[in-house]
Design a protein around this motif. Structure first.
Motif, PDB file in Angstrom:
ATOM      1  N   PRO A  82     -26.595 -80.855 -24.272  1.00  0.00           N
ATOM      2  CA  PRO A  82     -25.925 -81.887 -24.852  1.00  0.00           C
ATOM      3  C   PRO A  82     -24.167 -82.064 -23.892  1.00  0.00           C
ATOM      4  CG  PRO A  82     -24.426 -80.354 -26.026  1.00  0.00           C
ATOM      5  CD  PRO A  82     -25.967 -79.773 -25.160  1.00  0.00           C
ATOM      6  N   LEU A  83     -24.672 -83.181 -22.781  1.00  0.00           N
ATOM      7  CA  LEU A  83     -24.212 -83.804 -21.973  1.00  0.00           C
ATOM      8  C   LEU A  83     -23.415 -84.386 -22.482  1.00  0.00           C
ATOM      9  CD1 LEU A  83     -26.720 -83.566 -19.515  1.00  0.00           C
ATOM     10  CD2 LEU A  83     -25.460 -81.607 -19.807  1.00  0.00           C
ATOM     11  N   GLU A  84     -21.636 -84.778 -21.579  1.00  0.00           N
ATOM     12  CA  GLU A  84     -20.785 -86.399 -22.471  1.00  0.00           C
ATOM     13  C   GLU A  84     -20.313 -86.446 -20.590  1.00  0.00           C
ATOM     14  OE1 GLU A  84     -16.748 -86.506 -24.735  1.00  0.00           O
ATOM     15  OE2 GLU A  84     -18.906 -85.727 -25.770  1.00  0.00           O
ATOM     16  N   VAL A  85     -20.343 -88.575 -20.751  1.00  0.00           N
ATOM     17  CA  VAL A  85     -19.565 -88.764 -19.583  1.00  0.00           C
ATOM     18  C   VAL A  85     -18.538 -89.505 -20.656  1.00  0.00           C
ATOM     19  CG1 VAL A  85     -19.539 -90.146 -17.759  1.00  0.00           C
ATOM     20  CG2 VAL A  85     -21.109 -88.412 -17.897  1.00  0.00           C
ATOM     21  N   SER A  86     -17.250 -89.547 -19.826  1.00  0.00           N
ATOM     22  CA  SER A  86     -16.287 -90.975 -20.287  1.00  0.00           C
ATOM     23  C   SER A  86     -16.376 -92.211 -19.399  1.00  0.00           C
ATOM     24  CB  SER A  86     -15.117 -90.236 -19.964  1.00  0.00           C
ATOM     25  OG  SER A  86     -14.969 -89.506 -21.379  1.00  0.00           O
TER      26      SER A  86
END
Length: 194
Positions: A82-86
């Motif tokens: 799981p990768l996350e970018v704001s």
């Protein structure tokens, strides 16, 4: 026998580069620039057109973001990766939208940007350009270039036009097989209903 360019390619994948800029363009017949930008600046739409995007979290994700508003995009291969970018909307207009992520993906990339520009095509539709850029911090960011290029192409050239196609318009990817799949309920009909 290895080609002379192969060592340079391998080195470029293993060492962080100064910046990556990927540009993808598409034609959106019968879709105004305003409609294209409105769709693209509404975060809840992203997972419907971007294969690597799984979800978007934030308040009011079902409407276009205004400058200063931010959302978190979950992508990759959850739950394994799981990768996350704001993303923060930094600029929005009738035919432009810019989303920035200065912190990017921790340890992988920073100063990420999605810059959308839509222009009238002179025939009642629009021409759309996405310039995606980031500064790699690891070999993973460089190795991802071919996948990001493919992901952006599928999103803008196939899935976005299909989502924005006016009801009753022709289906360029259609044909007997698509018609059969629609009748079987496996694909939505041209009105978007299954």
């Amino acid at each position: 026998v290895m080609s002379p360019a192969a060592p340079q390619l391998i080195l470029s994948l293993l060492s962080p580069a100064t910046a990556v800029r990927l540009v993808t363009t598409t034609s959106l017949p019968a879709v105004s620039p305003e409609r294209a930008i409105r769709f693209l600046s509404t975060p809840s739409n992203w997972p419907s057109i971007v294969l690597s995007s799984w979800a978007v979290r934030g308040t009011d994700i079902d409407r276009p973001l205004a400058p200063g508003e931010a959302v978190d995009e979950i992508f990759g291969l959850p739950p394994l990766l799981p990768l996350e970018v704001s993303w923060t909307c930094t600029s929005i207009g009738k035919s432009t939208a810019v989303f920035d992520s200065p912190s990017g993906l921790a340890g992988v990339a920073e100063n990420c940007q999605m810059d959308f520009v839509a222009e009238k095509d002179g025939a009642g539709g629009s021409l759309l350009r996405l310039a995606m850029s980031y500064e790699p911090l690891s070999p993973l960011a460089n190795a991802a270039v071919p996948l990001l290029t493919l992901d952006n192409a599928i999103a803008l050239k196939l899935l976005l036009p299909a989502r924005l196609r006016p009801p009753g318009s022709s289906d360029p990817a259609g044909g007997p097989l698509a018609a059969l799949a629609r009748r079987a309920g496996l694909l939505p009909d041209q009105d978007g209903k299954t």
